[in-house]
Design a protein around this motif. Structure first.
Motif, PDB file in Angstrom:
ATOM      1  N   ARG A 174       0.855  -1.184   0.000  1.00 21.72           N
ATOM      2  CA  ARG A 174       0.000   0.000   0.000  1.00 21.72           C
ATOM      3  C   ARG A 174       0.886   1.227   0.000  1.00 21.72           C
ATOM      4  N   GLY A 175       0.380   2.280  -0.606  1.00 24.69           N
ATOM      5  CA  GLY A 175       1.116   3.533  -0.607  1.00 24.69           C
ATOM      6  C   GLY A 175       0.810   4.355   0.638  1.00 24.69           C
ATOM      7  N   VAL A 176       1.593   5.403   0.827  1.00 30.46           N
ATOM      8  CA  VAL A 176       1.348   6.322   1.935  1.00 30.46           C
ATOM      9  C   VAL A 176       1.597   7.739   1.426  1.00 30.46           C
ATOM     10  N   ASP A 177       0.787   8.681   1.873  1.00 29.19           N
ATOM     11  CA  ASP A 177       0.892  10.070   1.450  1.00 29.19           C
ATOM     12  C   ASP A 177       2.001  10.740   2.263  1.00 29.19           C
ATOM     13  N   THR A 178       3.214  10.697   1.715  1.00 29.03           N
ATOM     14  CA  THR A 178       4.361  11.232   2.449  1.00 29.03           C
ATOM     15  C   THR A 178       4.391  12.765   2.433  1.00 29.03           C
ATOM     16  N   ALA A 179       3.571  13.394   1.590  1.00 27.25           N
ATOM     17  CA  ALA A 179       3.477  14.859   1.620  1.00 27.25           C
ATOM     18  C   ALA A 179       2.567  15.310   2.760  1.00 27.25           C
ATOM     19  N   ARG A 180       1.519  14.552   3.005  1.00 27.68           N
ATOM     20  CA  ARG A 180       0.611  14.886   4.111  1.00 27.68           C
ATOM     21  C   ARG A 180       1.181  14.441   5.454  1.00 27.68           C
ATOM     22  N   PHE A 181       1.643  13.189   5.521  1.00 29.62           N
ATOM     23  CA  PHE A 181       2.177  12.650   6.773  1.00 29.62           C
ATOM     24  C   PHE A 181       3.684  12.858   6.788  1.00 29.62           C
ATOM     25  N   ARG A 182       4.117  13.834   7.559  1.00 27.01           N
ATOM     26  CA  ARG A 182       5.544  14.169   7.611  1.00 27.01           C
ATOM     27  C   ARG A 182       5.882  14.771   8.968  1.00 27.01           C
ATOM     28  N   PRO A 183       7.145  14.685   9.388  1.00 27.24           N
ATOM     29  CA  PRO A 183       7.527  15.165  10.724  1.00 27.24           C
ATOM     30  C   PRO A 183       7.253  16.644  10.952  1.00 27.24           C
ATOM     31  N   ARG A 334      14.269   7.152  20.282  1.00 26.88           N
ATOM     32  CA  ARG A 334      13.037   7.565  19.596  1.00 26.88           C
ATOM     33  C   ARG A 334      13.377   8.358  18.333  1.00 26.88           C
ATOM     34  N   ALA A 335      14.315   9.260  18.446  1.00 29.24           N
ATOM     35  CA  ALA A 335      14.687  10.081  17.289  1.00 29.24           C
ATOM     36  C   ALA A 335      15.286   9.224  16.177  1.00 29.24           C
ATOM     37  N   ALA A 336      16.142   8.287  16.548  1.00 24.79           N
ATOM     38  CA  ALA A 336      16.780   7.427  15.543  1.00 24.79           C
ATOM     39  C   ALA A 336      15.751   6.557  14.840  1.00 24.79           C
ATOM     40  N   TYR A 337      14.836   5.953  15.596  1.00 31.29           N
ATOM     41  CA  TYR A 337      13.792   5.129  14.993  1.00 31.29           C
ATOM     42  C   TYR A 337      12.895   5.971  14.079  1.00 31.29           C
ATOM     43  N   GLY A 338      12.577   7.181  14.532  1.00 28.37           N
ATOM     44  CA  GLY A 338      11.723   8.045  13.723  1.00 28.37           C
ATOM     45  C   GLY A 338      12.355   8.410  12.398  1.00 28.37           C
ATOM     46  N   LEU A 339      13.634   8.761  12.412  1.00 30.79           N
ATOM     47  CA  LEU A 339      14.340   9.101  11.175  1.00 30.79           C
ATOM     48  C   LEU A 339      14.411   7.898  10.237  1.00 30.79           C
ATOM     49  N   ALA A 340      14.729   6.734  10.789  1.00 24.11           N
ATOM     50  CA  ALA A 340      14.830   5.527   9.960  1.00 24.11           C
ATOM     51  C   ALA A 340      13.472   5.138   9.393  1.00 24.11           C
ATOM     52  N   GLY A 341      12.416   5.319  10.174  1.00 25.80           N
ATOM     53  CA  GLY A 341      11.077   4.997   9.696  1.00 25.80           C
ATOM     54  C   GLY A 341      10.675   5.873   8.531  1.00 25.80           C
ATOM     55  N   ARG A 342      10.920   7.169   8.662  1.00 29.60           N
ATOM     56  CA  ARG A 342      10.602   8.092   7.569  1.00 29.60           C
ATOM     57  C   ARG A 342      11.378   7.723   6.308  1.00 29.60           C
ATOM     58  N   ALA A 343      12.649   7.452   6.428  1.00 33.88           N
ATOM     59  CA  ALA A 343      13.453   7.079   5.259  1.00 33.88           C
ATOM     60  C   ALA A 343      12.944   5.793   4.625  1.00 33.88           C
ATOM     61  N   GLY A 344      12.432   4.873   5.451  1.00 32.82           N
ATOM     62  CA  GLY A 344      11.990   3.586   4.934  1.00 32.82           C
ATOM     63  C   GLY A 344      10.725   3.636   4.107  1.00 32.82           C
ATOM     64  N   VAL A 345       9.910   4.692   4.279  1.00 27.24           N
ATOM     65  CA  VAL A 345       8.641   4.742   3.538  1.00 27.24           C
ATOM     66  C   VAL A 345       8.618   5.812   2.456  1.00 27.24           C
ATOM     67  N   GLU A 346       9.683   6.559   2.322  1.00 24.72           N
ATOM     68  CA  GLU A 346       9.643   7.689   1.384  1.00 24.72           C
ATOM     69  C   GLU A 346       9.381   7.266  -0.059  1.00 24.72           C
ATOM     70  N   GLY A 347       9.757   6.049  -0.439  1.00 26.28           N
ATOM     71  CA  GLY A 347       9.504   5.597  -1.807  1.00 26.28           C
ATOM     72  C   GLY A 347       8.171   4.900  -1.993  1.00 26.28           C
ATOM     73  N   ARG A 348       7.405   4.726  -0.915  1.00 28.33           N
ATOM     74  CA  ARG A 348       6.147   3.985  -0.994  1.00 28.33           C
ATOM     75  C   ARG A 348       4.955   4.914  -1.249  1.00 28.33           C
ATOM     76  N   THR A 349       5.049   5.739  -2.256  1.00 29.46           N
ATOM     77  CA  THR A 349       3.956   6.659  -2.553  1.00 29.46           C
ATOM     78  C   THR A 349       2.804   5.915  -3.224  1.00 29.46           C
ATOM     79  N   TRP A 350       1.614   6.515  -3.164  1.00 25.71           N
ATOM     80  CA  TRP A 350       0.474   5.913  -3.855  1.00 25.71           C
ATOM     81  C   TRP A 350       0.687   5.930  -5.368  1.00 25.71           C
ATOM     82  N   GLU A 351       1.454   6.894  -5.859  1.00 27.08           N
ATOM     83  CA  GLU A 351       1.744   6.915  -7.295  1.00 27.08           C
ATOM     84  C   GLU A 351       2.549   5.678  -7.695  1.00 27.08           C
ATOM     85  N   ALA A 352       3.582   5.358  -6.921  1.00 28.95           N
ATOM     86  CA  ALA A 352       4.408   4.185  -7.228  1.00 28.95           C
ATOM     87  C   ALA A 352       3.605   2.902  -7.106  1.00 28.95           C
ATOM     88  N   LEU A 353       2.823   2.778  -6.020  1.00 28.99           N
ATOM     89  CA  LEU A 353       2.031   1.562  -5.830  1.00 28.99           C
ATOM     90  C   LEU A 353       0.891   1.476  -6.844  1.00 28.99           C
TER      91      LEU A 353
END
Length: 373
Positions: A174-183, A334-353
């Motif tokens: 599934r894709g995720v809206d990385t423009a809407r959901f962001r730190p 917490r900060a390290a996990y958060g940064l790694a999580g964001r990097a891990g989903v950045e390519g999973r856009t709804w456009e790509a999926l």
């Protein structure tokens, strides 16, 4: 392509099936295709005013004990709508009731079908009635077995389907809206409102229903300095307010408002053990928030244990308590996990999926052409 999406749920419903069907329809329109959605009728006659394509609503009734879920009634509209649309392909979203009728119509009309597995119905049967798993799997085998291809959202779902005799499976996430959901959505004013004494905000987002096991949050609530935040609605709401008296219940939230809440959390906790994917985990990761989730189903693919979050044995409040306590004690973790999580989903856009899904459609159409020749 002319595609008919037969879905068990569609907005204004808020759940994974409805959201995925909406994103699929939007992407097909953006790519120049012509989708049609067939979905159960809802109470609001203006519900489809903002839909990206035409929507045919089939008569439905609210599910007893869970009126937010509507179940389609037998209707000739499904076959008639598929035929009138001159469909090249039928997309069955979480097929179980309406999707079975869509599969029957597609077979009768000689139209290829792609079935998207999205809901652990056998697990729900076990939760709600304590029986019925066998009947649920027989129904799932019938509809997925008739489809040209089944798309499963996670490796756990693939294994589950294969173990019950369902074939022709491909993995489609599934894709995720990385423009809407962001730190950057983190809101200090909201945090001050929810945690006036600087508490650590630990949140859950999703339906409040028995299978979600939101009651397990009590384990996290025992961690000193934690304030629980619960977002969503459902039949378990009243009982949960009693079980979690110190939690802040924010009700159903959507859009940018939901994104602001996600980014303002310090830890996101998902408690349900029956997730075939778990979109809220992706949204938390996109928001830069570390995740605690059960080591079952979809989260096994999404959470990299010890890098983007923590996986815990499902149904064990003490394990959840310990995981939240370890994150509460370490801002750096917490900060390290958060940064790694964001990097891990950045390519999973709804456009790509969405493009990946169209690729599946085209493969199925080619396979049908080869067989016909």
């Amino acid at each position: 392509m002319r595609v008919v999406i037969v879905t068990e749920s569609f907005p204004p419903d808020v759940n994974g099936v409805a959201h995925c069907a909406l994103q699929t329809a939007r992407h097909l329109v953006r790519r120049g295709h012509t989708p049609l959605v067939i979905a159960p009728a809802v109470a609001d006659p203006a519900a489809d005013a903002d839909a990206p394509c035409a929507v045919v609503r089939v008569p439905s009734l609210p599910l007893p004990g869970y009126p937010q879920v509507r179940v389609a009634l037998p209707s000739r509209r499904v076959a008639a709508a598929i035929a009138a649309h001159r469909a090249d392909l039928v997309h069955l979203a979480g097929p179980f009731v309406l999707g079975v009728r869509g599969m029957t119509a597609a077979t009768r009309l000689g139209i290829p079908a792609v079935a998207v597995y999205q809901t652990d119905l056998a697990g729900y049967a076990r939760t709600y009635v304590g029986t019925g798993e066998g009947a649920a799997w027989r129904r799932l085998r019938a509809v997925h077995g008739a489809a040209d291809r089944t798309l499963a959202p996670s490796s756990a779902a693939v294994r589950d389907l294969e173990s019950h005799g369902i074939g022709r499976i491909r993995l489609w996430g599934r894709g995720v809206d990385t423009a809407r959901f962001r730190p950057e959505r983190r809101d200090d004013a909201l945090r001050a409102e929810l945690a006036p004494h600087g508490e650590l905000l630990v949140g859950y987002v999703g339906r409040l229903a028995p299978e979600k096991r939101v009651d397990l949050l009590a384990g996290a609530g025992r961690v000193p300095g934690v304030r629980l935040v619960v977002v969503g609605d459902g039949p378990s709401g009243p009982a949960l307010r009693g079980a979690l008296p110190d939690a802040r219940f924010l009700g159903r939230r959507t859009g940018d408002d939901l994104a602001r809440i996600f980014a303002s959390l310090d830890v996101f906790v998902h408690t349900g053990p029956f997730e075939t994917f778990c979109q809220t985990v992706q949204e938390a990761m996109a928001s830069g928030v570390p995740v605690v989730a059960p080591a079952a189903g979809g989260p096994l693919d999404l959470v990299d244990h010890g890098r983007t979050g923590l996986l815990v044995p499902p149904g064990e409040p003490e394990a959840l308590h310990e995981a939240v306590a370890s994150l509460a004690a370490s801002p750096a973790l917490r900060a390290a996990y958060g940064l790694a999580g964001r990097a891990g989903v950045e390519g999973r856009t709804w456009e790509a999926l969405g493009d990946e899904l169209i690729g599946h459609y085209r493969e199925v159409l080619r396979e049908r052409t080869v067989v016909a020749a």
